[in-house]
Design an enzyme around this catalytic site. Structure first.
Site, PDB file in Angstrom:
ATOM      1  CG  ASP A 122      30.223  46.834  40.549  1.00 60.37           C
ATOM      2  OD1 ASP A 122      30.261  47.969  40.039  1.00 60.37           O
ATOM      3  OD2 ASP A 122      29.266  46.057  40.422  1.00 60.37           O
ATOM      4  N   GLY A 123      34.648  46.029  41.762  1.00 59.76           N
ATOM      5  CA  GLY A 123      35.715  45.651  42.682  1.00 59.76           C
ATOM      6  C   GLY A 123      36.621  46.803  43.062  1.00 59.76           C
ATOM      7  CG  ASN A 216      29.248  44.349  48.058  1.00 61.33           C
ATOM      8  OD1 ASN A 216      28.491  45.312  48.013  1.00 61.33           O
ATOM      9  ND2 ASN A 216      29.747  43.796  46.971  1.00 61.33           N
ATOM     10  CG  ASP A 246      26.122  24.900  50.825  1.00 62.54           C
ATOM     11  OD1 ASP A 246      26.198  23.833  51.442  1.00 62.54           O
ATOM     12  OD2 ASP A 246      25.993  24.970  49.593  1.00 62.54           O
TER      13      ASP A 246
END
Length: 375
Positions: A122-123, A216, A246
């Site tokens: 996917d990268g 994304n 966070d």
């Protein structure tokens, strides 16, 4: 050189047929009817290969030989050809001489490429998206990586599949992107009496703006600090909440199945026009992920009473610090990524959910015969 292409919108409002009828009618188009149509046959292709992956060398060579035999102009990133294993292959040298090369962030190939082929996980698709800050050519992604949620094609039958794409026999899914503008205050420098360069963060410093196209998600987190992240979230200029935890994830529907789903968000089909806001480990039991319309403008800033700075990353890349006075503006981009489907947007997506994320996979309950007692 880029060949013109056409694809349809998913949802289109239609005005009333006459002034007496005040009811608006919506034409909702089947996502599977979004077809790729070439105005003329494509001539150039960009091949994206995952760097430093020996398992991709042979598929990469086979693909490039096939494309050159079809008289396609092949674009390859210069650092891909720097691989010693490729340079040492004398039989491949004649093919390399036919390549057109480019360098990331230095050479503009936006008007030279008709479509893109990705080899890897996917990268590779995320990386291909980052190369084009405006219009993106159609992307055909082969599953040769670890996950393969965004890469529906199998390389075993690549020749017939690519031939179909060149002939215009393909379904398209338009994956929306986020247009992100990070505006930071450049600290004004001065030299003191001892010749030491000093900086300050007052309003006299100029402001620097950087723009990104994100497929994304945009992630704002507390970084290395042990304190909670404390950032203000604005929607169309109105403060809607302060994120204490966070961090926060602002994602597209495509990104909903990435970091967002790991943080407890819902999964949204890429054809849905929306932006998802997901807190990361919020210090509140009632802070749940929300979905907002794609047309809104989101802005993220450090709270005035924040004990520390924050950090931001764009599709997992270009990570940088956010200081007081900086702001991040997020809107839906006008330039989506046209991703070529293996079958159609619906079947491809649910198949990825089942195979990659094992969505709703469980052992089935045994059949109950009529002779058994029912309790």
């Amino acid at each position: 050189m880029q060949t013109a292409m056409k694809f349809n919108q998913c949802v289109q409002p239609q005005a009333p047929e006459n002034s007496d009828n005040k009811v608006w009618k919506w034409h909702i188009q089947d996502p599977a009817s979004q077809r790729l149509t070439w105005n003329k046959p494509p001539k150039s292709v960009l091949v994206i290969k995952k760097i430093q992956d020996a398992s991709l060398l042979q598929p990469f060579k086979e693909l490039c030989v096939f494309l050159t035999e079809k008289n396609m102009i092949v674009y390859v990133e210069r650092k891909v050809l720097a691989d010693l294993a490729i340079q040492a292959d004398e039989s491949f040298a004649a093919v390399i001489q036919k390549f057109c090369t480019f360098r990331e962030d230095l050479d503009d190939i936006s008007n030279r490429v008709d479509f893109i082929i990705c080899l890897g996980g996917d990268g590779t698709l995320l990386y291909a998206s980052s190369l084009f800050q405006k219009s993106v050519p159609p992307v055909m992604a082969f599953h040769l990586g670890s996950l393969g949620f965004l890469t529906p094609f199998n390389f075993d039958t690549y020749q017939s599949q690519i031939t179909q794409i060149i002939e215009g026999n393909a379904t398209i899914i338009l994956r929306s992107r986020l247009r992100v503008v990070k505006e930071s205050r450049e600290k004004k420098a001065r030299v003191d009496e001892k010749g030491i360069i000093m900086t300050n963060g007052d309003s006299e410093g100029s402001r620097k703006a950087m723009q990104y196209q994100v497929l994304n998600e945009v992630v704002v987190d507390r970084g290395p600090s042990s304190y909670l992240s404390n950032v203000d979230l604005f929607l169309d200029g109105h403060l809607i909440t302060t994120v204490q935890g966070d961090g926060v994830i602002v994602s597209t529907p495509t990104g909903s199945t990435a970091y967002a789903v790991a943080a407890g968000a819902s999964m949204i089909h890429p054809n849905v026009s929306a932006i998802m806001i997901t807190p990361i480990c919020p210090h509140s039991l009632s802070f749940r992920p929300i979905v907002v319309p794609a047309g809104v403008e989101l802005k993220i800033m450090l709270s005035r009473d924040s004990r520390n700075t924050a950090w931001v990353s764009f599709d997992g890349r270009k990570r940088q610090e956010i200081c007081h006075g900086d702001n991040i503006t997020i809107t839906t981009s006008c330039f989506p990524v046209p991703s070529i489907c293996f079958r159609d947007p619906v079947n491809d997506w649910f198949e990825s959910l089942a195979q990659c994320l094992h969505w709703n996979v469980r052992k089935k309950q045994n059949y109950l015969s009529s002779k058994e007692d029912v309790f």
